[in-house]
Scaffold this motif. Sequence first.
Motif, PDB file in Angstrom:
ATOM      1  N   GLY A 128       0.981  -1.210  -0.076  1.00 24.58           N
ATOM      2  CA  GLY A 128       0.047   0.014   0.191  1.00 24.58           C
ATOM      3  C   GLY A 128       0.815   1.280  -0.063  1.00 24.58           C
ATOM      4  O   GLY A 128       0.538   2.387  -0.663  1.00 24.58           O
ATOM      5  N   ALA A 129       2.030   1.361   0.695  1.00 22.77           N
ATOM      6  CA  ALA A 129       2.980   2.451   0.813  1.00 22.77           C
ATOM      7  C   ALA A 129       3.537   2.449  -0.673  1.00 22.77           C
ATOM      8  O   ALA A 129       3.550   3.850  -1.094  1.00 22.77           O
ATOM      9  CB  ALA A 129       3.862   2.046   1.960  1.00 22.77           C
ATOM     10  N   LEU A 130       4.009   1.510  -1.128  1.00 25.98           N
ATOM     11  CA  LEU A 130       4.548   1.569  -2.492  1.00 25.98           C
ATOM     12  C   LEU A 130       3.455   2.250  -3.554  1.00 25.98           C
ATOM     13  O   LEU A 130       3.569   3.049  -4.445  1.00 25.98           O
ATOM     14  CB  LEU A 130       5.072   0.295  -3.010  1.00 25.98           C
ATOM     15  N   LYS A 131       2.361   1.814  -3.463  1.00 22.28           N
ATOM     16  CA  LYS A 131       1.151   2.229  -4.460  1.00 22.28           C
ATOM     17  C   LYS A 131       1.007   3.828  -4.260  1.00 22.28           C
ATOM     18  O   LYS A 131       0.470   4.681  -5.060  1.00 22.28           O
ATOM     19  CB  LYS A 131      -0.157   1.302  -4.117  1.00 22.28           C
ATOM     20  N   ARG A 132       1.116   4.141  -2.974  1.00 19.41           N
ATOM     21  CA  ARG A 132       0.934   5.531  -2.597  1.00 19.41           C
ATOM     22  C   ARG A 132       1.757   6.516  -3.296  1.00 19.41           C
ATOM     23  O   ARG A 132       1.665   7.678  -3.524  1.00 19.41           O
ATOM     24  CB  ARG A 132       0.819   5.649  -0.988  1.00 19.41           C
ATOM     25  N   LEU A 133       3.000   5.868  -3.566  1.00 21.21           N
ATOM     26  CA  LEU A 133       4.030   6.900  -4.143  1.00 21.21           C
ATOM     27  C   LEU A 133       4.159   6.441  -5.460  1.00 21.21           C
ATOM     28  O   LEU A 133       4.972   7.221  -6.073  1.00 21.21           O
ATOM     29  CB  LEU A 133       5.491   6.097  -3.431  1.00 21.21           C
ATOM     30  N   GLU A 134       2.840   5.698  -6.020  1.00 25.39           N
ATOM     31  CA  GLU A 134       3.059   5.891  -7.711  1.00 25.39           C
ATOM     32  C   GLU A 134       2.625   7.353  -8.183  1.00 25.39           C
ATOM     33  O   GLU A 134       2.059   8.122  -7.580  1.00 25.39           O
ATOM     34  CB  GLU A 134       2.163   4.802  -8.080  1.00 25.39           C
ATOM     35  N   GLY A 135       2.682   7.483  -9.387  1.00 27.63           N
ATOM     36  CA  GLY A 135       2.206   8.555 -10.236  1.00 27.63           C
ATOM     37  C   GLY A 135       3.352   9.738 -10.112  1.00 27.63           C
ATOM     38  O   GLY A 135       4.407   9.659  -9.659  1.00 27.63           O
ATOM     39  N   SER A 136       2.893  10.621 -10.684  1.00 31.02           N
ATOM     40  CA  SER A 136       3.913  11.923 -10.670  1.00 31.02           C
ATOM     41  C   SER A 136       3.867  12.833  -9.398  1.00 31.02           C
ATOM     42  O   SER A 136       2.923  13.053  -8.739  1.00 31.02           O
ATOM     43  CB  SER A 136       3.644  12.847 -11.771  1.00 31.02           C
ATOM     44  N   PHE A 137       5.041  13.297  -9.228  1.00 32.15           N
ATOM     45  CA  PHE A 137       5.211  14.285  -8.166  1.00 32.15           C
ATOM     46  C   PHE A 137       5.825  15.458  -8.804  1.00 32.15           C
ATOM     47  O   PHE A 137       6.822  15.469  -9.647  1.00 32.15           O
ATOM     48  CB  PHE A 137       6.136  13.627  -6.819  1.00 32.15           C
ATOM     49  N   PRO A 138       5.740  16.729  -7.839  1.00 31.08           N
ATOM     50  CA  PRO A 138       6.351  17.715  -8.391  1.00 31.08           C
ATOM     51  C   PRO A 138       8.012  17.320  -8.206  1.00 31.08           C
ATOM     52  O   PRO A 138       8.553  16.494  -7.278  1.00 31.08           O
ATOM     53  CB  PRO A 138       6.275  18.723  -7.300  1.00 31.08           C
ATOM     54  N   ALA A 139       8.918  17.970  -9.198  1.00 33.19           N
ATOM     55  CA  ALA A 139      10.219  17.428  -9.291  1.00 33.19           C
ATOM     56  C   ALA A 139      11.109  17.832  -7.866  1.00 33.19           C
ATOM     57  O   ALA A 139      12.060  16.913  -7.781  1.00 33.19           O
ATOM     58  CB  ALA A 139      10.997  18.340 -10.481  1.00 33.19           C
ATOM     59  N   GLU A 140      10.996  18.567  -7.345  1.00 38.11           N
ATOM     60  CA  GLU A 140      11.620  18.926  -6.073  1.00 38.11           C
ATOM     61  C   GLU A 140      11.134  17.769  -4.945  1.00 38.11           C
ATOM     62  O   GLU A 140      12.244  17.761  -4.036  1.00 38.11           O
ATOM     63  CB  GLU A 140      11.494  20.382  -5.553  1.00 38.11           C
ATOM     64  N   PHE A 141      10.445  16.949  -5.234  1.00 37.34           N
ATOM     65  CA  PHE A 141      10.114  15.716  -4.367  1.00 37.34           C
ATOM     66  C   PHE A 141      10.542  14.507  -4.679  1.00 37.34           C
ATOM     67  O   PHE A 141      10.620  13.623  -4.125  1.00 37.34           O
ATOM     68  CB  PHE A 141       8.593  15.659  -3.986  1.00 37.34           C
TER      69      PHE A 141
END
Length: 228
Positions: A147-160
Motif C-alpha cells: 500500500g505504501a508503494l502504491k501511494r508513491l506511484e504517479g507523478s510528483f513535483p520535481a523537487e520531491f
Amino acid sequence: MASHLDLEEQEQLDQLKHFWNQYGNLISWVLIVVCGSIAAYNGWNWWQRNESLKASAVYEEVERAVLANDLARAEQAFGDARDKYGRTLYAQQAGLLVAKAAADQGKADTARAALTWVAEHPADDGYKAIASLRLAALQMDAKDYDGALKRLEGSFPAEFNGLVADRRGDIYNLQGKKDQAKAEYEKAWRALDGSEYRRLVEVKLTALGVDPKSLAPQPKAATGTAKS
C-alpha cells in the motif's frame, strides 16, 4: 433654404441612425458581456480574498488547539476548514497540522484520515506530495508495504523526486529487497544534490555496502597528446 452644412449634418445623422439600427443590439450585448465579465472577475477576486481571510482565522484556531494539545478541538476546527473552505491552502495546512499532532499522540487513524483528505483534495501539488509521503510512512509503520508503494506511484513535483525515491528505498529495505533499495537510494542521492537530507541517504547507502563517493560523476580524462 437649408445650407450645405445643414444637409451634411442631416446626412451624417441618417447614416448614424442606419448604423445603430443595424448594429445597435449587437453593440449593446457586447458591452453587457464585457461589463459583466469585469464585474464577475472583480467579484471572484473579492470572494477569494474573503474566503481566504475566513480560512486563515480557522487555521489559526487549529494552530492554537494543537499548541494547547487539544486534539479534539483541532479536529473540529479542521472539519470547519475542510467543509467550508476546502479549496483554500489554509484547509490543506490545517489538515497537515492535525495529522502531525495526531501521529505524535499515536492516533494513526486520525492522522491517516486528515492526510488522505489533503492528498485527495489538493489545492496545491506540494501539499499533496507531503501528504502522500506521510501516508506512505504511516503505511510502512503498519507494515502495509504494498500500500505504501502504491501511494508513491504517479507523478510528483520535481523537487520531491529525491524524497519519494528515499521513501521507496526505505520500503524495499524493510521488505529485504536490498538491490531495489540500493537503486532507489542511489536515485535519491543524485536528486538531493545540495540538500542536507542527502547525508541521511549516504548513511543508508553505506549500511548497504555502497560507497556514496562512487556515485559522484568522475572527472573526464584529458584527451590528446601534449605538444613538445
